[in-house]
Design an enzyme around this catalytic site. Structure first.
Site, mmCIF file in Angstrom:
data_model
loop_
_atom_site.group_PDB
_atom_site.id
_atom_site.type_symbol
_atom_site.label_atom_id
_atom_site.label_comp_id
_atom_site.label_asym_id
_atom_site.label_seq_id
_atom_site.Cartn_x
_atom_site.Cartn_y
_atom_site.Cartn_z
ATOM 1 N N GLY A 1 -22.023 26.057 26.970
ATOM 2 C CA GLY A 1 -23.427 25.936 26.586
ATOM 3 C C GLY A 1 -23.858 24.485 26.562
ATOM 4 O O GLY A 1 -23.040 23.565 26.512
ATOM 5 N N LYS B 1 -16.864 20.013 21.983
ATOM 6 C CA LYS B 1 -18.284 19.653 21.896
ATOM 7 C C LYS B 1 -18.396 18.174 22.235
ATOM 8 O O LYS B 1 -17.925 17.319 21.485
ATOM 9 C CB LYS B 1 -18.825 19.945 20.505
ATOM 10 C CG LYS B 1 -20.328 19.727 20.410
ATOM 11 C CD LYS B 1 -20.888 20.406 19.185
ATOM 12 C CE LYS B 1 -22.392 20.530 19.270
ATOM 13 N NZ LYS B 1 -22.931 21.380 18.222
ATOM 14 N N ASP C 1 -29.840 23.598 10.218
ATOM 15 C CA ASP C 1 -30.255 24.194 11.491
ATOM 16 C C ASP C 1 -29.659 25.592 11.658
ATOM 17 O O ASP C 1 -29.137 25.941 12.711
ATOM 18 C CB ASP C 1 -29.818 23.290 12.649
ATOM 19 C CG ASP C 1 -30.500 23.675 13.964
ATOM 20 O OD1 ASP C 1 -31.604 24.252 13.916
ATOM 21 O OD2 ASP C 1 -29.925 23.421 15.032
ATOM 22 N N GLY D 1 -26.846 21.714 24.791
ATOM 23 C CA GLY D 1 -27.789 21.545 23.695
ATOM 24 C C GLY D 1 -28.531 20.229 23.790
ATOM 25 O O GLY D 1 -28.336 19.433 24.722
ATOM 26 N N GLY D 2 -29.397 19.970 22.808
ATOM 27 C CA GLY D 2 -30.202 18.761 22.806
ATOM 28 C C GLY D 2 -29.399 17.510 22.569
ATOM 29 O O GLY D 2 -29.782 16.420 22.998
ATOM 30 N N MET D 3 -28.261 17.630 21.869
ATOM 31 C CA MET D 3 -27.469 16.450 21.546
ATOM 32 C C MET D 3 -26.083 16.485 22.163
ATOM 33 O O MET D 3 -25.472 15.449 22.405
ATOM 34 C CB MET D 3 -27.343 16.310 20.028
ATOM 35 C CG MET D 3 -26.639 15.038 19.626
ATOM 36 S SD MET D 3 -26.604 14.866 17.843
ATOM 37 C CE MET D 3 -25.698 13.324 17.727
ATOM 38 N N ALA D 4 -25.535 17.675 22.411
ATOM 39 C CA ALA D 4 -24.169 17.776 22.911
ATOM 40 C C ALA D 4 -24.037 19.016 23.784
ATOM 41 O O ALA D 4 -24.825 19.957 23.695
ATOM 42 C CB ALA D 4 -23.175 17.840 21.751
ATOM 43 N N ASN D 5 -23.015 18.988 24.658
ATOM 44 C CA ASN D 5 -22.665 20.133 25.489
ATOM 45 C C ASN D 5 -21.312 20.676 25.037
ATOM 46 O O ASN D 5 -20.451 19.912 24.592
ATOM 47 C CB ASN D 5 -22.597 19.723 26.961
ATOM 48 C CG ASN D 5 -23.939 19.222 27.478
ATOM 49 O OD1 ASN D 5 -24.986 19.666 27.018
ATOM 50 N ND2 ASN D 5 -23.907 18.294 28.416
ATOM 51 N N VAL D 6 -21.137 21.998 25.168
ATOM 52 C CA VAL D 6 -19.912 22.649 24.697
ATOM 53 C C VAL D 6 -19.155 23.210 25.892
ATOM 54 O O VAL D 6 -19.742 23.848 26.774
ATOM 55 C CB VAL D 6 -20.229 23.773 23.689
ATOM 56 C CG1 VAL D 6 -18.944 24.406 23.174
ATOM 57 C CG2 VAL D 6 -21.044 23.223 22.525
#
Length: 670
Positions: free
Chosen positions: A18, A40, A134, A20-25
């Protein structure tokens, strides 16, 4: 991040899970512990942002305190080429958003069970003063067994700096945003409770309560609009269960659940028959800034005010006439004096120290703290150093006064700075039980590796050697040690000693470390012409150092003895001269983790993990119980196996790949 890339020489990327706005997993494979993990990785565009890096590491470190069956475990915190990353438990399943889409409608008992697990996890986090900030179905994972795992605890703090400028991220979170977050107020534990109420709403209805074309329009609805009724969507929902939604999402913090444990207690009984007929919950407190109706001004009050004004004007007019020119200068002096005093008062206020708030310095280094304090017109005071497993060397552990305290400008703030994790003397474990030492060290966080070796002097299972010096000071959780462990005495296969002289048998027993017992089978007097006629244990029996070898000598005539001796000598010379040295070439097939086949081409090996290979040999120079070679392969690999065999001895080899025997050959003669 491409598939096959290895982070920090340990975590091999398999695929993307996945973004995201700050990190990728990513899904990755731990090459040391042989397990799947989730990695992450901070986005490359944030790699040079010091504030984001500092908060990412600080919040990640705090998460190591959270050990709970419904919270994803954090295994490691590291960086690769300047990019921060977390290594987490890999949960094989789906997020709650996808689960709702695939399984709606969900039974009420199942809904309560899922929420009970989520609430337990958040309750644990709040007990450690960690606010998620969040909470949403995308951050809640659920596996095939229905076990819930919450992820991204605390990382939302760092992400919040960027969510306002990244529309996709904000739109994904704004549906679960508390009214105080939407207004920009202080975030508390009750903010998480509001988000939990929205998640419960979605579990019951498969939708979120507020929709809008923009994030701002949705955020406004959170603190302006009443919460829609879930019973209007599904009339079968018990009123007690709807009341949990309404109380968790109350606009006023006084009406909202004061703690997660209270919400958990309430939802656990919401399906009980004792709560049948419960009335719909209504808030008891008015919202702040409510419009108020003023009382009308009475006619008498208006008339009284008019009369007073007329009288005041008349008195002023008469008083003005009585003033003389001589007294006017007194008025001017008084005005000027008052003006000077006023200006002096304003200047004094402007230059006097003001009250300021101590900033959050945790996780900063000394230079960063100095800059942050200078912005508030504060300075660094006393500095003390303390060992810490949470904060790296040079990072600030705490300040005094603490974060948020109100102090006067120009005040000094004392700091406690980490000098890194506490170091301990490793210790000498030679001669101790490997099993006990392994448990002791692993409880401290040490990674323990074992290698076995035959030993005639060290008992089986005891440590022969250690890779870390006994007096070396180490950090337990950052230490890997390799122990050489005794597998017991070396096992020997007895030769057929028939026809050997007594002297030859003595030499043979001494060479192998056996205890020799000689008996005469024909007479009480021994002579040089007697040869071995029987032995115990029998030929080809496996013995070890210290075992007893019994032989019986028999008498023969001199010529036979001479011939026997010569034969024995020639036999030994022949045996010695017959020692053969040769080698075999063996190809070890590579097996990719991503396929069930027993081999893989080199073109696909770059996207899979390495194979670990052990080779065992038996000949005159090698013992079958010892590892001859151990290495890793990423493609089909050829090796050369050397053998030295005497007389009629046979050799053998065995190849083990990732714990499974893939090739074995016995009775090797050439």
């Amino acid at each position: 991040m491409k598939s096959g890339y290895i982070l920090s020489g340990r975590y091999q990327i398999v695929q993307t899970l996945g973004e995201g706005g700050m990190a990728n997993v990513y899904l990755a494979y731990d090459l040391i512990l042989k397990r799947d993990v989730a990695v992450k990785l901070m986005r490359l565009d944030l790699r040079d942002n010091e504030a984001a890096i500092r908060r990412f590491r600080r919040e990640a470190i705090s998460l190591t305190e959270l050990v709970h069956p419904n919270i994803v475990n954090i295994y490691d915190i590291d960086e690769d080429n300047g990019t921060q990353f977390l290594v987490m438990e890999y949960v094989e399943g789906m997020d709650l958003k996808s689960y709702i889409a695939q399984n709606y409608p969900i039974g009420y008992e199942k809904v309560v069970n899922i929420m009970d697990q989520v609430l337990s996890a958040v309750e644990e986090a709040h007990a450690h003063d960690i606010i998620h900030r969040d909470l949403k179905p995308q951050n809640i994972l659920i596996n095939a067994d229905g076990q819930v795992k919450i992820t991204d605890f605390g990382i939302a703090l760092a992400a919040s700096e960027y969510s306002l400028t990244q529309t996709n991220t904000l739109m994904g979170s704004v549906h679960y945003l508390s009214p105080e977050q939407a207004r920009g107020s202080v975030v508390t534990k009750q903010s998480d409770i509001y988000s939990l109420g929205i998640i419960l709403f979605e579990l019951l209805t498969s939708r979120v309560p507020y929709q809008g074309e923009t994030a701002v329009s949705i955020a406004l609805k959170h603190f302006q609009n009443d919460m829609p009724s879930v019973r209007d969507i599904d009339s079968q929902i018990p009123q007690a269960l709807e009341n949990v939604v309404l109380k968790a999402t109350a606009k006023n913090l006084i009406d909202r659940y004061q703690s997660v444990s209270k919400m958990k207690d309430d939802i656990e009984t919401s399906l009980s028959y004792t709560r049948n007929g419960e009335k719909k919950w209504e808030p008891t407190n008015l919202v702040e800034d409510e419009t108020r109706i003023l009382e009308p001004i009475q006619e008498k009050q208006v008339k009284k005010a008019s009369d007073s004004d007329v009288m005041e004007k008349t008195l002023k007019k008469n008083a003005k006439k009585k003033w003389s020119k001589k007294k006017k200068w007194i008025v001017w002096i008084s005005i000027i004096g008052a003006l000077i005093l006023f200006i002096a008062f304003i200047v004094a206020i402007a230059v006097s120290p003001k009250n300021v708030s101590v900033p959050d310095l945790q996780g900063m280094n000394k230079a960063e703290a100095e800059t942050a304090l200078k912005a508030q017109k504060l300075t660094i005071g006393d500095i003390k150093y303390r060992s810490s497993s949470k904060y790296d060397s040079g990072q600030i552990i705490l300040s005094s006064p603490t974060q948020g305290s109100t102090v006067r400008q120009n005040s000094k703030v004392a700091l406690v700075i980490s000098n890194g994790p506490e170091k301990n003397v490793f210790g000498n474990y030679k001669g101790q039980s490997y099993a006990k030492v392994k448990q002791l060290l692993e409880n401290k966080g040490v990674t323990v590796i074992k290698e076995t070796r035959a030993s005639d002097s060290i008992a089986k299972g005891e440590i022969i050697k250690q890779s870390v010096a006994a007096k070396k000071k180490v950090i337990w959780k950052q230490t890997t040690v390799k122990f050489i462990v005794s597998s017991g005495a070396k096992v020997i296969t007895l030769r057929d000693l028939t026809g050997y002289t007594e002297k030859s048998v003595e030499d043979y027993a001494q060479e192998l470390g056996l205890v020799l017992n000689v008996e005469n089978g024909s007479s009480t007097d021994s002579s040089d012409s007697e040869l071995v006629i029987s032995q115990e244990p029998a030929a080809n029996t496996r013995v070890k150092v210290g075992d007893t070898l019994n032989v019986v000598l028999g008498s023969v005539d001199a010529s036979s003895a001479t011939n026997a001796t010569e034969s024995d000598s020639s036999s030994e010379d022949s045996e010695s001269s017959a020692a053969k040295n040769f080698s075999l070439n063996v190809t070890i097939p590579y097996q990719s983790l991503s396929t069930s086949s027993t081999s893989s081409t080199s073109s696909s090996s770059s996207s899979s993990a390495l194979n670990t290979v052990q080779i065992y040999l038996q000949d005159d120079n090698h013992n079958y119980s010892d590892v001859y070679q151990e290495f890793t392969i990423s493609s089909d690999t050829s090796v050369t196996l050397p053998f030295t065999l005497s007389g009629s001895d046979t050799g053998k080899y065995k190849i083990v790949r990732d714990g499974q025997v893939i090739a074995e050959k016995t009775n090797i003669t050439n």
